[in-house]
Motif scaffolding. Structure first.
Motif, PDB file in Angstrom:
ATOM      1  N   ASP A  15      40.691  73.356  40.174  1.00 18.60           N
ATOM      2  CA  ASP A  15      41.614  75.123  40.003  1.00 18.60           C
ATOM      3  C   ASP A  15      42.864  74.120  41.379  1.00 18.60           C
ATOM      4  OD1 ASP A  15      41.611  78.139  39.732  1.00 18.60           O
ATOM      5  OD2 ASP A  15      42.280  77.359  42.381  1.00 18.60           O
ATOM      6  N   THR A  16      43.886  74.489  40.964  1.00 16.78           N
ATOM      7  CA  THR A  16      45.053  74.321  41.373  1.00 16.78           C
ATOM      8  C   THR A  16      45.294  75.249  42.465  1.00 16.78           C
ATOM      9  OG1 THR A  16      46.651  74.207  39.166  1.00 16.78           O
ATOM     10  CG2 THR A  16      47.419  74.417  40.912  1.00 16.78           C
ATOM     11  N   GLU A  17      45.224  77.064  42.772  1.00 18.12           N
ATOM     12  CA  GLU A  17      44.962  77.121  44.442  1.00 18.12           C
ATOM     13  C   GLU A  17      44.255  76.382  45.155  1.00 18.12           C
ATOM     14  OE1 GLU A  17      44.019  81.731  46.317  1.00 18.12           O
ATOM     15  OE2 GLU A  17      44.837  81.256  43.050  1.00 18.12           O
ATOM     16  N   ASN A  20      44.772  73.242  46.570  1.00 21.53           N
ATOM     17  CA  ASN A  20      46.074  73.070  47.207  1.00 21.53           C
ATOM     18  C   ASN A  20      45.965  73.431  48.586  1.00 21.53           C
ATOM     19  OD1 ASN A  20      48.198  72.359  45.381  1.00 21.53           O
ATOM     20  ND2 ASN A  20      49.039  74.316  44.593  1.00 21.53           N
ATOM     21  N   LYS A  21      44.937  74.664  49.004  1.00 22.16           N
ATOM     22  CA  LYS A  21      44.191  75.085  49.839  1.00 22.16           C
ATOM     23  C   LYS A  21      43.620  73.954  50.455  1.00 22.16           C
ATOM     24  CE  LYS A  21      42.573  79.269  48.141  1.00 22.16           C
ATOM     25  NZ  LYS A  21      40.680  80.161  48.193  1.00 22.16           N
ATOM     26  N   LEU A  22      42.819  72.897  49.533  1.00 23.41           N
ATOM     27  CA  LEU A  22      42.273  71.852  50.627  1.00 23.41           C
ATOM     28  C   LEU A  22      42.962  71.232  51.083  1.00 23.41           C
ATOM     29  CD1 LEU A  22      40.196  70.015  51.050  1.00 23.41           C
ATOM     30  CD2 LEU A  22      40.109  69.293  48.069  1.00 23.41           C
ATOM     31  N   LYS A  23      44.610  70.484  50.050  1.00 23.67           N
ATOM     32  CA  LYS A  23      45.423  70.296  50.678  1.00 23.67           C
ATOM     33  C   LYS A  23      45.956  70.071  52.301  1.00 23.67           C
ATOM     34  CE  LYS A  23      48.179  68.018  47.601  1.00 23.67           C
ATOM     35  NZ  LYS A  23      48.607  67.473  46.274  1.00 23.67           N
ATOM     36  N   GLU A  24      46.474  71.781  51.774  1.00 24.58           N
ATOM     37  CA  GLU A  24      46.910  72.847  53.120  1.00 24.58           C
ATOM     38  C   GLU A  24      45.860  72.146  54.304  1.00 24.58           C
ATOM     39  OE1 GLU A  24      48.406  76.247  52.081  1.00 24.58           O
ATOM     40  OE2 GLU A  24      49.603  75.042  50.515  1.00 24.58           O
ATOM     41  N   ASP A 142      36.342  78.813  53.135  1.00 23.11           N
ATOM     42  CA  ASP A 142      37.148  79.303  52.124  1.00 23.11           C
ATOM     43  C   ASP A 142      38.258  78.835  51.280  1.00 23.11           C
ATOM     44  OD1 ASP A 142      38.135  80.767  55.469  1.00 23.11           O
ATOM     45  OD2 ASP A 142      36.808  78.698  55.907  1.00 23.11           O
ATOM     46  N   VAL A 143      37.216  77.508  51.495  1.00 27.73           N
ATOM     47  CA  VAL A 143      38.078  76.703  50.105  1.00 27.73           C
ATOM     48  C   VAL A 143      36.482  76.478  48.792  1.00 27.73           C
ATOM     49  CG1 VAL A 143      39.243  74.670  49.492  1.00 27.73           C
ATOM     50  CG2 VAL A 143      39.885  75.951  51.008  1.00 27.73           C
ATOM     51  N   LYS A 144      36.805  76.807  48.017  1.00 26.30           N
ATOM     52  CA  LYS A 144      35.851  76.395  47.224  1.00 26.30           C
ATOM     53  C   LYS A 144      36.087  75.514  45.577  1.00 26.30           C
ATOM     54  CE  LYS A 144      32.763  80.425  45.762  1.00 26.30           C
ATOM     55  NZ  LYS A 144      32.142  81.607  45.663  1.00 26.30           N
ATOM     56  N   ILE A 145      35.273  74.535  46.006  1.00 24.47           N
ATOM     57  CA  ILE A 145      35.663  73.812  44.753  1.00 24.47           C
ATOM     58  C   ILE A 145      33.977  72.994  43.770  1.00 24.47           C
ATOM     59  CG2 ILE A 145      36.429  70.887  43.756  1.00 24.47           C
ATOM     60  CD1 ILE A 145      38.528  71.463  46.353  1.00 24.47           C
ATOM     61  N   ILE A 160      38.960  64.994  42.812  1.00 24.56           N
ATOM     62  CA  ILE A 160      39.481  65.601  43.696  1.00 24.56           C
ATOM     63  C   ILE A 160      40.487  64.924  44.386  1.00 24.56           C
ATOM     64  CG2 ILE A 160      39.812  66.334  45.799  1.00 24.56           C
ATOM     65  CD1 ILE A 160      36.814  68.098  45.469  1.00 24.56           C
ATOM     66  N   VAL A 161      40.503  63.753  44.740  1.00 25.63           N
ATOM     67  CA  VAL A 161      41.193  62.276  44.723  1.00 25.63           C
ATOM     68  C   VAL A 161      42.449  62.075  43.766  1.00 25.63           C
ATOM     69  CG1 VAL A 161      41.530  59.431  45.184  1.00 25.63           C
ATOM     70  CG2 VAL A 161      39.753  61.015  46.758  1.00 25.63           C
ATOM     71  N   ASP A 162      42.234  61.641  42.891  1.00 28.02           N
ATOM     72  CA  ASP A 162      42.942  62.418  41.577  1.00 28.02           C
ATOM     73  C   ASP A 162      44.208  63.143  41.761  1.00 28.02           C
ATOM     74  OD1 ASP A 162      43.996  60.510  39.403  1.00 28.02           O
ATOM     75  OD2 ASP A 162      42.795  62.501  38.346  1.00 28.02           O
ATOM     76  N   GLU A 163      43.185  64.051  41.673  1.00 30.45           N
ATOM     77  CA  GLU A 163      44.410  65.342  41.672  1.00 30.45           C
ATOM     78  C   GLU A 163      45.318  65.457  42.613  1.00 30.45           C
ATOM     79  OE1 GLU A 163      42.947  68.507  39.096  1.00 30.45           O
ATOM     80  OE2 GLU A 163      41.605  67.625  38.044  1.00 30.45           O
TER      81      GLU A 163
END
Ligand code: 5GP
Ligand code: MN
Length: 347
Positions: A15-17, A20-24, A142-145, A160-163
């Motif tokens: 999920d993009t959202e 992005n939350k994970l990356k931030e 807070d972030v759920k993958i 995840i690493v790829d995306e």
């Protein structure tokens, strides 16, 4: 090398959202704690160490904290990589948790799975990230993958690493840890892996020059002598087969003592009866000091995660699940016999 066509076959599923939350969350912090479930298996430790090494390659101060001692059979993965065992270094581990800026929870779906580390993680006032492939993820992150459809948390980490665009930080050691995680959670691509993309991920991991025969030998085909004897003893003397379809293996504390049992020594024992044609449900009970550990495996329509959740305070996956029973071995067996009657009626 992979063609453009092959790359386009690899579906983006995160999920993009959430991504992005994970990356931030990662970008904002320096100190990161990665945790996995108690009695870690190859996927739990493999995915955790892989993410830790990758984050270190990005420049983060990442630490893996596992709840309790790693089975001897998995220590080969950790060679040259430092990690902390909570049950052995409670003061140091809790200090690291207290000072961390981000907590990542890998290969488990709620904090009941981390044993005595639970209060430290629950009370921590920092963002918490779930990366997991078990059903029913808790809402406290807070972030759920969460991707229960995937083979393993290790495959999920690769994706995840790829995306996330972190592929430049992958290396041979990260790839080796992920390869072991996928191999162990799928019985070397035997189950939970009947889709092309998991093979694609394994292929991509091989491009990092991993030593596949060595990893296979160490992860899938190396056990201590006492464990081999304990398996043989259990199958010969402690296995009951009911109606040719259901198998129950029970090891009490005297059996375990006699064969010098250590964590990990009964790994994969529960799978063995399923090699017999017509046996489609296998249960293993082990009398641990603090509980009766119950593991189940099945084939076909029988969902053992539901049985483990309903009767043994557990869960897992449809065909591989486990739980803990707090009572006597005799009581656990009585419950099992009740379930057998239920299943016989449905058969
Ligand atoms: P195993 O039988 O190999 O210990 O575990 C099989 C599966 O069940 C794994 O996916 C594992 O994560 C899950 N599992 C093992 N023990 C427990 C437990 O005590 N509670 C829950 N909810 N799941 C478990
Ligand atoms: Mn797993």
């Amino acid at each position: 090398m992979w063609s453009k066509l092959e790359i386009s076959m690899f579906r983006r599923i995160i999920d993009t959202e959430e991504l992005n939350k994970l990356k931030e969350a990662v970008a904002k912090v320096s100190r990161i704690v990665i945790t996995c479930h108690k009695k870690a298996d190859g996927d739990a430790i493999g995915s955790s160490l892989a993410l830790c090494l990758l984050l270190r390659n990005i420049g983060k101060n990442a630490t893996v904290i596992i709840p309790d001692q790693l089975p001897g059979s998995l220590t080969f993965i950790t060679e040259g990589i430092d990690y902390v065992t909570f049950s052995r270094n409670e003061v140091m581990a809790s200090n690291i948790i207290r000072n961390t800026q981000l907590i990542m929870s890998l290969d488990y779906n709620n904090f009941d799975r981390v044993d005595r580390m639970k209060p430290w993680l629950v009370d921590a006032k920092v963002p918490k990230v779930l990366i997991d492939h078990h059903l029913n993820p808790s809402d406290c992150f807070d972030v759920k993958i969460s991707h229960p459809e995937l083979s393993s948390t290790s495959e999920l980490i690769y994706r995840i690493v790829d995306e996330a665009g972190w592929m430049d930080y992958m290396d041979n050691r990260v790839a080796s840890c992920l390869f072991v995680g996928i191999m162990t959670d799928t019985g070397n691509l035997s189950w939970s892996s009947s889709y092309p993309e998991v093979y694609y991920v394994m292929g991509k991991l091989m491009e990092f020059g991993i030593d596949k025969p060595y990893l296979y030998k160490m992860a899938m085909d190396t056990v201590p002598m006492n464990s081999l004897l304990l398996h043989s003893y259990a199958l010969l003397n402690k296995t009951r087969v009911i109606d040719g379809k259901y198998a129950l293996i029970v090891l009490d504390k005297d059996d375990l003592e006699k064969y010098d049992y250590k964590t990990g020594d009964t790994e994969r024992l529960v799978n063995k009866p399923l090699s017999v044609k017509d046996i489609y449900w296998s249960t293993f009970m082990r009398e641990d000091p603090d509980c009766i550990k119950v593991s189940m495996r099945s084939e076909g329509d029988l969902a053992v995660d539901v049985l483990c959740a309903n009767y043994f305070n557990g869960g897992g996956h449809m065909h591989a699940a486990a739980g803990e029973f707090h009572g006597s071995l005799a009581d656990a067996i009585a419950i099992y016999e009740k379930i057998v009657e239920e299943i016989k009626n449905k058969d």
